[in-house]
Design an enzyme around this catalytic site. Sequence first.
Site, short mmCIF file in Angstrom:
data_model
loop_
_atom_site.label_atom_id
_atom_site.label_comp_id
_atom_site.label_asym_id
_atom_site.label_seq_id
_atom_site.Cartn_x
_atom_site.Cartn_y
_atom_site.Cartn_z
N ASN A 35 0.83 -1.21 0.00
CA ASN A 35 0.00 0.00 0.00
C ASN A 35 0.86 1.26 0.00
O ASN A 35 0.35 2.37 0.06
CB ASN A 35 -0.99 0.00 1.17
CG ASN A 35 -0.30 0.09 2.51
OD1 ASN A 35 0.94 0.06 2.58
ND2 ASN A 35 -1.06 0.20 3.58
N THR A 38 4.97 2.75 3.85
CA THR A 38 6.40 2.82 4.15
C THR A 38 7.25 2.29 3.00
O THR A 38 8.45 2.50 2.97
CB THR A 38 6.75 2.04 5.45
OG1 THR A 38 6.36 0.67 5.28
CG2 THR A 38 6.04 2.61 6.65
N VAL A 60 -3.39 -4.97 2.63
CA VAL A 60 -3.81 -6.34 2.93
C VAL A 60 -4.65 -6.46 4.21
O VAL A 60 -5.19 -7.53 4.50
CB VAL A 60 -2.61 -7.33 3.01
CG1 VAL A 60 -1.90 -7.40 1.68
CG2 VAL A 60 -1.66 -6.97 4.13
N GLY A 105 -6.48 -16.91 4.79
CA GLY A 105 -7.71 -17.31 4.09
C GLY A 105 -7.43 -17.50 2.61
O GLY A 105 -7.89 -18.47 1.99
N TYR A 148 3.72 -3.60 17.72
CA TYR A 148 4.45 -4.44 16.76
C TYR A 148 4.63 -5.84 17.33
O TYR A 148 4.30 -6.84 16.70
CB TYR A 148 5.80 -3.79 16.48
CG TYR A 148 6.64 -4.46 15.42
CD1 TYR A 148 6.20 -4.55 14.11
CD2 TYR A 148 7.89 -4.99 15.73
CE1 TYR A 148 6.99 -5.14 13.12
CE2 TYR A 148 8.69 -5.58 14.75
CZ TYR A 148 8.24 -5.66 13.45
OH TYR A 148 9.02 -6.24 12.49
N LYS A 152 2.89 -9.31 15.95
CA LYS A 152 3.70 -10.40 15.42
C LYS A 152 3.49 -11.69 16.22
O LYS A 152 3.54 -12.79 15.66
CB LYS A 152 5.18 -10.00 15.43
CG LYS A 152 5.52 -8.90 14.42
CD LYS A 152 5.36 -9.40 12.99
CE LYS A 152 5.84 -8.40 11.96
NZ LYS A 152 5.65 -8.90 10.58
N ARG A 189 16.07 3.71 12.10
CA ARG A 189 16.89 2.60 12.55
C ARG A 189 18.33 3.05 12.70
O ARG A 189 18.78 3.98 12.06
CB ARG A 189 16.84 1.45 11.55
CG ARG A 189 15.57 0.71 11.63
CD ARG A 189 15.52 -0.32 10.57
NE ARG A 189 14.33 -1.13 10.76
CZ ARG A 189 14.24 -2.11 11.65
NH1 ARG A 189 15.29 -2.43 12.38
NH2 ARG A 189 13.13 -2.77 11.81
#
Length: 327
Positions: A35, A38, A60, A105, A148, A152, A189
């Site tokens: 999308n 990022t 998604v 799915g 996050y 996960k 980062r």
Amino acid sequence: MERKRILITGAAGFLGSHLCDRFIKEDYHVIGMDNLITGDLRNIEHLFKLDNFEFYNHDVSKFVHVPGDLHYILHFASPASPIDYLKIPIQTLKVGSLGTHNLLGLARAKKARMLIASTSEVYGDPNVNPQPEEYWGNVNPVGPRGVYDEAKRFQEAITMAYHTFHGLETRIVRIFNTYGPRMRLNDGRVLPAFIGQALRGEPLTVFGDGSQTRSFCYVDDLIEGIYRLLHSDYAQPMNIGNPDEITIRQFGEEIIKLTGTDQQLISLPLPTDDPKQRRPDITKAKAILSWEPKISRSEGLKITYEYFKSLPQKEIEHKDFTYFNKQ
Ligand code: UDP
């Protein structure tokens, strides 16, 4: 022979784009999805001319439809740097939970094998070093990294449930700190931050006293590990990373040497819940995949520095987070 068809989510991101390249090289039909919050289309623009590459601009977290057969799905869509998931916490939670559910799915409907990108963050601020896959972690669900980490962890749980309940073929890779070309210079980062600072002639910002450790894996090594895991029959989580551990202060010194900057390290406050130590135990990857990293930090850092240096000056100077303009 018909080409195998693989869907890669997060295709325009750092790891997703390298995975697209790898599967194109192996002569797959690659369907990229992103999308672009990022991700950056420049990472995959060289693939658009190929007849075995397609791209969908899609989130998604919403229902996912892909026409035709699918043999494999790699779910790599997610904000993945602490700055990103602090800025877009809800999207981070949704892509790891709702997004994973949608893709599971889809995998079930297409009888595809699905590999999900998990993370060393499932270990939180670990009390065990190095971290083996059996370690359950030390995660703060309501801290800034919780969006996050918990997404996960949920992602692993629902993937395992589809495996045991529906018999879906699934793979779970726990990715440790990875670096290389196509990382975003402004994603916050430590590696792009330090190299960007060196290129701009600014001091390098060490958070806390810099005694916290990380273990950095060069991207080509990681992609090889993922490729092998996908084609293995191992459904339990698998660490992929480089066990060469270093303190952030030492890492800063290495970047100063590499870039030849005359700047020094300065200290800034340590972010909340910043893990104190992180190093993968890769016993399983060695035994099951015959995989271990091949590229040393000094080699990998040189390649990565050349990449950042080659970016347009305007981009190197631009320190703000640009992706909000894209939404
Ligand atoms: N860090 C730092 N200076 C920076 C950015 C990060 O000292 O400008 C530290 C951060 O506090 C952490 C380590 O570097 O201890 C790695 O941070 P990063 O955001 O790259 O990823 P993490 O491994 O924490 O997810």
